[in-house]
Design an enzyme around this catalytic site. Sequence first.
Site, PDB file in Angstrom:
ATOM      1  N   ASP A 144       2.936  -8.052  -0.072  1.00 12.62           N
ATOM      2  CA  ASP A 144       3.460  -6.562   1.231  1.00 12.62           C
ATOM      3  C   ASP A 144       1.499  -6.573   1.832  1.00 12.62           C
ATOM      4  O   ASP A 144       1.554  -5.381   1.527  1.00 12.62           O
ATOM      5  CB  ASP A 144       4.185  -6.270   1.722  1.00 12.62           C
ATOM      6  CG  ASP A 144       5.071  -5.837   3.016  1.00 12.62           C
ATOM      7  OD1 ASP A 144       4.039  -5.698   3.297  1.00 12.62           O
ATOM      8  OD2 ASP A 144       6.030  -5.052   2.601  1.00 12.62           O
ATOM      9  N   ASP A 145       0.905  -6.628   2.919  1.00  6.86           N
ATOM     10  CA  ASP A 145      -0.002  -5.482   3.551  1.00  6.86           C
ATOM     11  C   ASP A 145      -0.036  -4.664   4.088  1.00  6.86           C
ATOM     12  O   ASP A 145      -0.194  -5.307   5.573  1.00  6.86           O
ATOM     13  CB  ASP A 145      -1.393  -6.615   4.365  1.00  6.86           C
ATOM     14  CG  ASP A 145      -3.186  -6.056   4.088  1.00  6.86           C
ATOM     15  OD1 ASP A 145      -2.798  -5.281   3.356  1.00  6.86           O
ATOM     16  OD2 ASP A 145      -3.821  -6.288   4.377  1.00  6.86           O
ATOM     17  N   GLU A 146       1.356  -3.860   3.686  1.00  3.26           N
ATOM     18  CA  GLU A 146       1.625  -2.308   5.061  1.00  3.26           C
ATOM     19  C   GLU A 146       0.590  -1.699   3.900  1.00  3.26           C
ATOM     20  O   GLU A 146       1.052  -1.420   3.082  1.00  3.26           O
ATOM     21  CB  GLU A 146       3.341  -2.725   4.974  1.00  3.26           C
ATOM     22  CG  GLU A 146       3.402  -3.851   5.864  1.00  3.26           C
ATOM     23  CD  GLU A 146       5.096  -3.944   6.522  1.00  3.26           C
ATOM     24  OE1 GLU A 146       5.133  -3.630   6.948  1.00  3.26           O
ATOM     25  OE2 GLU A 146       5.953  -4.420   5.860  1.00  3.26           O
ATOM     26  N   TYR A 147       1.376  -1.010   5.127  1.00  2.00           N
ATOM     27  CA  TYR A 147       1.284   0.898   5.162  1.00  2.00           C
ATOM     28  C   TYR A 147      -0.106   0.779   3.413  1.00  2.00           C
ATOM     29  O   TYR A 147      -0.163   2.395   3.218  1.00  2.00           O
ATOM     30  CB  TYR A 147       1.873   1.558   3.953  1.00  2.00           C
ATOM     31  CG  TYR A 147       3.471   1.067   4.545  1.00  2.00           C
ATOM     32  CD1 TYR A 147       3.452   1.266   5.660  1.00  2.00           C
ATOM     33  CD2 TYR A 147       4.133  -0.024   3.688  1.00  2.00           C
ATOM     34  CE1 TYR A 147       4.751   0.854   6.874  1.00  2.00           C
ATOM     35  CE2 TYR A 147       4.838   0.002   5.186  1.00  2.00           C
ATOM     36  CZ  TYR A 147       5.554   0.055   6.385  1.00  2.00           C
ATOM     37  OH  TYR A 147       6.728  -0.619   6.755  1.00  2.00           O
TER      38      TYR A 147
ATOM     39  N   GLY B  98       0.295  -0.791   0.148  1.00  2.00           N
ATOM     40  CA  GLY B  98      -0.221  -0.348  -0.319  1.00  2.00           C
ATOM     41  C   GLY B  98       1.117   1.164   0.235  1.00  2.00           C
ATOM     42  O   GLY B  98       2.188   1.530   0.059  1.00  2.00           O
TER      43      GLY B  98
END
Length: 412
Positions: A177-180, A139
């Site tokens: 990658d499920d960040e930010y 994200g």
Amino acid sequence: MRTNFNSSVTKTLSVFFGSLMLITSACKKGEAPVPVESVKPASTSKLSTNAIGVSGPKGVCYVEVNNNDIRNVGNYYLSTGQQLFDIAIIFAANINYNTTTQKAELFFNTQVTNVLSNKATYIQPLQAKGIKVLLSILGNHQGAGISNFPDQASANAYAQLLANAVTTYGLDGIDFDDEYADYGTNGTGQPNSSSFVYLVTALRQLMPTKIISFYFYGPAASRLSYNGVTVGSKVDYSWNAIYGTYSVPSVPGLAASNLGPAAIDIQSTSSSTAASLATQTVNNNYGIYLYYNLPNADSHTYLSSVSNALYGKATTFNTGTPAAGVNFYQDINYTGTATGAIPKGSYTLAQLQAYGFVNDWASSMKVPSGWSVTMYSNDNFTGTSWTLTSNTTNFTTLSPNANDVVSSVKIN
């Protein structure tokens, strides 16, 4: 959470969307991207369970390309000549949100654009050494992420963008990658149970033989099943996201050989901790060891603490000519997926697979000067054979045709 992260510099600089025409000028953050057309993805090799040319866990390395050169991944070798790293991950592309169309978009910042657009310089040299190159997707503080696609159609559309990028830039796969994401920003929805499953299902259909991996973190880590379909049945690998720790990702459907419980930040995890995590990985028979934040500076002394524990071999640093060996290529004219450099010796199919070789797959080959290669159509050095002493651009020109039939090899 990743360490040493500066959201304004390291991960989420203003981003740029790469279309099928390799555009290199930057767009302002939030500007609408150029549409990507549908392209059928190229095929690649099957996955092997061991590191390149040696028995033991695969080395997976994220490189912050905003600050460091991804080609440095290919400069590290074991003392016996094999590559240290098996998978290099370009960190990172972004999921942006277009508030006008209310759709997720794929964006590349300037540094990622440079790597992708100059694939002959940054990507293909790694692949020629047998290293797979993936693109990480995460994200960008705009409310869009892998966990909140509102329906199957929107997840499918985004999967198509990713598959197009893999085809356009000759990549070996996608890392999630499920960040930010900052879910809820710009009026976006919160994470739901179907989004990630829909996304990986669609991407697997588009890329049946490419790599899909999951950095085990964020809302997606607790949303791995929907309507009887599991993320573990669609992705190839998953690894722990907390550097300096050992934690087995809970991804039903993935075997131990496809999981990485050990994760280190090369620039902040102590060498003693890194070695201890490597020892645990081997003792518990897990198949992945995760490295993050590889710098441009020579780090072979630090990395030796890991490789000695993983393989019983020290790490060397070599920016010059790589170790000599035979390279097989998936396609004619030395194109497509390549094996690592295979040294002299006799190799059954199982032994070849450790170098990235696939049964009935090779179409061309490079041979060091003065070497001789005998290829066999069957495993265990049986069946039709061909003896070659120089580079061969097209196996279909051999008599009989040797294209896509080689299963074992002797190299002298």
